[in-house]
Design an enzyme around this catalytic site. Structure first.
Site, mmCIF file in Angstrom:
data_model
loop_
_atom_site.group_PDB
_atom_site.id
_atom_site.type_symbol
_atom_site.label_atom_id
_atom_site.label_comp_id
_atom_site.label_asym_id
_atom_site.label_seq_id
_atom_site.Cartn_x
_atom_site.Cartn_y
_atom_site.Cartn_z
ATOM 1 N N HIS A 159 6.297 2.419 8.457
ATOM 2 C CA HIS A 159 7.648 2.211 7.842
ATOM 3 C C HIS A 159 7.876 3.615 6.973
ATOM 4 O O HIS A 159 9.210 3.767 6.686
ATOM 5 C CB HIS A 159 7.696 1.105 6.841
ATOM 6 C CG HIS A 159 7.349 -0.213 7.428
ATOM 7 N ND1 HIS A 159 8.271 -0.807 8.332
ATOM 8 C CD2 HIS A 159 6.526 -1.097 7.372
ATOM 9 C CE1 HIS A 159 7.957 -1.908 8.887
ATOM 10 N NE2 HIS A 159 6.814 -2.257 8.207
ATOM 11 N N HIS A 195 6.679 -5.844 12.586
ATOM 12 C CA HIS A 195 7.696 -5.234 12.014
ATOM 13 C C HIS A 195 8.197 -4.168 12.853
ATOM 14 O O HIS A 195 7.404 -3.338 13.229
ATOM 15 C CB HIS A 195 7.435 -5.003 10.654
ATOM 16 C CG HIS A 195 6.993 -6.217 9.912
ATOM 17 N ND1 HIS A 195 5.486 -6.156 9.622
ATOM 18 C CD2 HIS A 195 7.491 -7.115 9.080
ATOM 19 C CE1 HIS A 195 5.455 -7.466 8.815
ATOM 20 N NE2 HIS A 195 6.761 -7.943 8.542
ATOM 21 N N ASP A 282 -0.137 -8.330 12.865
ATOM 22 C CA ASP A 282 0.560 -9.478 12.087
ATOM 23 C C ASP A 282 1.616 -10.416 12.966
ATOM 24 O O ASP A 282 2.526 -11.223 12.434
ATOM 25 C CB ASP A 282 1.399 -8.538 10.752
ATOM 26 C CG ASP A 282 2.098 -7.328 11.189
ATOM 27 O OD1 ASP A 282 2.026 -7.138 12.599
ATOM 28 O OD2 ASP A 282 2.421 -6.668 10.158
ATOM 29 N N TYR A 321 -2.271 -9.380 8.259
ATOM 30 C CA TYR A 321 -2.469 -9.789 6.892
ATOM 31 C C TYR A 321 -3.239 -11.350 6.595
ATOM 32 O O TYR A 321 -3.547 -11.992 5.613
ATOM 33 C CB TYR A 321 -1.126 -9.990 6.176
ATOM 34 C CG TYR A 321 -0.548 -8.648 6.015
ATOM 35 C CD1 TYR A 321 -1.024 -7.630 5.534
ATOM 36 C CD2 TYR A 321 0.472 -8.493 6.977
ATOM 37 C CE1 TYR A 321 -0.521 -6.199 5.530
ATOM 38 C CE2 TYR A 321 1.304 -6.786 7.087
ATOM 39 C CZ TYR A 321 0.668 -6.202 6.535
ATOM 40 O OH TYR A 321 1.251 -4.827 6.613
HETATM 41 C C1 SP5 Z 1 2.976 -2.466 7.784
HETATM 42 C C2 SP5 Z 1 3.614 -3.755 7.724
HETATM 43 O O1 SP5 Z 1 3.301 -4.731 8.269
HETATM 44 N N1 SP5 Z 1 4.263 -3.795 6.490
HETATM 45 C C3 SP5 Z 1 5.157 -4.939 6.259
HETATM 46 C C4 SP5 Z 1 6.011 -4.975 5.042
HETATM 47 C C5 SP5 Z 1 6.349 -6.091 4.621
HETATM 48 N N2 SP5 Z 1 7.087 -6.272 3.428
HETATM 49 C C6 SP5 Z 1 7.586 -7.694 3.101
HETATM 50 C C7 SP5 Z 1 6.853 -8.434 3.037
HETATM 51 C C8 SP5 Z 1 7.672 -9.718 2.574
HETATM 52 C C9 SP5 Z 1 6.777 -10.873 2.227
HETATM 53 N N3 SP5 Z 1 7.121 -11.916 1.861
HETATM 54 C C10 SP5 Z 1 7.208 -13.181 2.855
HETATM 55 C C11 SP5 Z 1 7.501 -14.614 2.244
HETATM 56 C C12 SP5 Z 1 6.779 -15.628 3.348
HETATM 57 N N4 SP5 Z 1 6.450 -16.797 2.811
HETATM 58 ZN ZN ZN Z 2 3.893 -5.171 10.175
#
Ligand code: SP5
Ligand code: ZN
Length: 340
Positions: A159, A195, A282, A321
């Site tokens: 990112h 992502h 992920d 994660y």
């Molecule tokens: C490298 C990578 O995988 N970065 C991902 C960044 C995501 N950031 C936003 C995370 C939002 C988490 N909230 C999710 C709620 C679902 N229950």
């Molecule tokens: Zn990701």
């Protein structure tokens, strides 16, 4: 397979992240590293080594003012730590004629595009360690010493843009590897994190010699929301050298397979000399934030499909994660890459 480690990764550990107006534990936590390393050690067949810090490799893809900002902000957080404050977060995202000339608070938002990417005392060192590991892997692949090398690192990188952090990412490790390899021939970056790899896309968007291809959850409903759509195809000399394949939430192997085949076909048609594979676990069905439905076994299939390209490859760890799924998926994937 050789594994290059970022031994400095644990110097960066965000205390939390925002979710629906509250602060929850940050998904991108140091335990991710040990989960993968432990799974690789238990599986066997991997050798591990550390990489020496290398600032030049970062300067090759990031703006010097951004690198200086990250270094300075990490040092400032170290000093502030004595006062009980251990992380800096952006509060405003300034815009206008001169957003970067107005002091510390404006700079935090000017060099960052979201609220998931705080700066801690060890952030600069940890991010530099990751970029250096990716560079070392690229050196080994460029020299022909190894056919495939895996970079086990966090924080992730895909990112991070030319001059902005975001999405848990500070330095773009995959871009560092791709930039080094591009000195020897054309490079394809294949990003299968769930992502969109907006940073890698941004860094190479106007380049004809580096193809960027990303398969990910549709940004209409998934982070990073502002890029990763199919109509982003590159600009200037790079027009046609960027491809996004967005997938609906809940996509399973039956839905993922044709998208992966389409992405691999684009890579093959580009005829690159090298591959950089940004791997995220992920997209696994057990991931807490991904929303896709890929089982562990499918990562083996994914690895074997990538291996089918027959390209020398640097494989860079991005997201993932769920700690159990993360280790098992990495093992399955890397076994798939090694299969014949
Ligand atoms: C490298 C990578 O995988 N970065 C991902 C960044 C995501 N950031 C936003 C995370 C939002 C988490 N909230 C999710 C709620 C679902 N229950
Ligand atoms: Zn990701």
């Amino acid at each position: 397979m050789r594994v290059i480690l970022n031994s400095r990764h644990a110097d960066h550990a965000a205390p939390g992240e925002f979710e629906a107006g509250a602060v929850v534990p940050c998904h991108e936590a140091p335990g991710r590293f040990g989960a993968i390393r432990g799974a690789l050690e238990a599986a066997g067949g991997f050798t591990f080594e550390n990489a020496a810090p290398n600032e030049e490799c970062v300067a090759a893809v990031h703006h010097p003012a951004y690198v200086a900002y990250l270094r300075g902000a990490s040092a400032e957080a170290k000093r502030a730590n004595g006062g009980g404050l251990n992380s800096f977060w952006p509060t405003v995202f300034p815009f206008g004629p001169n957003p970067r000339a107005r002091g510390a608070h404006a700079l935090r938002g000017a060099y960052c595009f979201d609220v998931y990417t705080p700066i801690l005392p060890g952030t600069f060192g940890a991010a530099l360690g990751g970029a250096s590991a990716a560079f070392r892997a690229a050196e080994l692949v460029a020299a022909g010493t190894e056919k495939s090398v895996y970079v086990l690192s966090r924080p992730p990188g895909h990112h991070a843009e030319h001059d902005r952090c975001g999405g848990y990412c500070y330095f773009n490790n995959a871009a560092v590897a791709a930039q080094h390899l591009s000195r020897l021939g054309k490079v394809a970056v294949l990003d299968l994190d769930v992502h969109h790899g907006n940073g890698t896309q941004h860094i190479f968007y106007d380049r004809a010699d580096v193809l960027t291809v990303s398969v990910h959850g549709d940004p209409a409903g998934l982070y990073p929301f502002f890029s990763g759509f199919a109509d982003e195809t590159g600009t200037g000399p790079g027009l046609g050298a960027n491809m996004n394949v967005p997938l609906p939430p809940g996509t399973d192997p039956d839905g993922y397979r044709p998208a992966l085949a389409h992405a691999l076909d684009a890579v093959a048609r580009f005829r690159p000399a090298f591959l950089v594979f940004a791997f995220g676990a992920d997209a696994h069905e057990a991931d807490p934030i991904g929303g896709l439905k890929l089982p562990t076994d499918f990562f083996g299939e994914m690895g074997a499909a990538v291996r089918g390209l027959g390209l020398p490859a640097v494989i860079v760890q991005e997201g993932g994660y769920n700690l159990g799924a993360l280790g098992a998926s990495a093992v399955a994937l890397l076994r798939g890459v090694e299969s014949r």
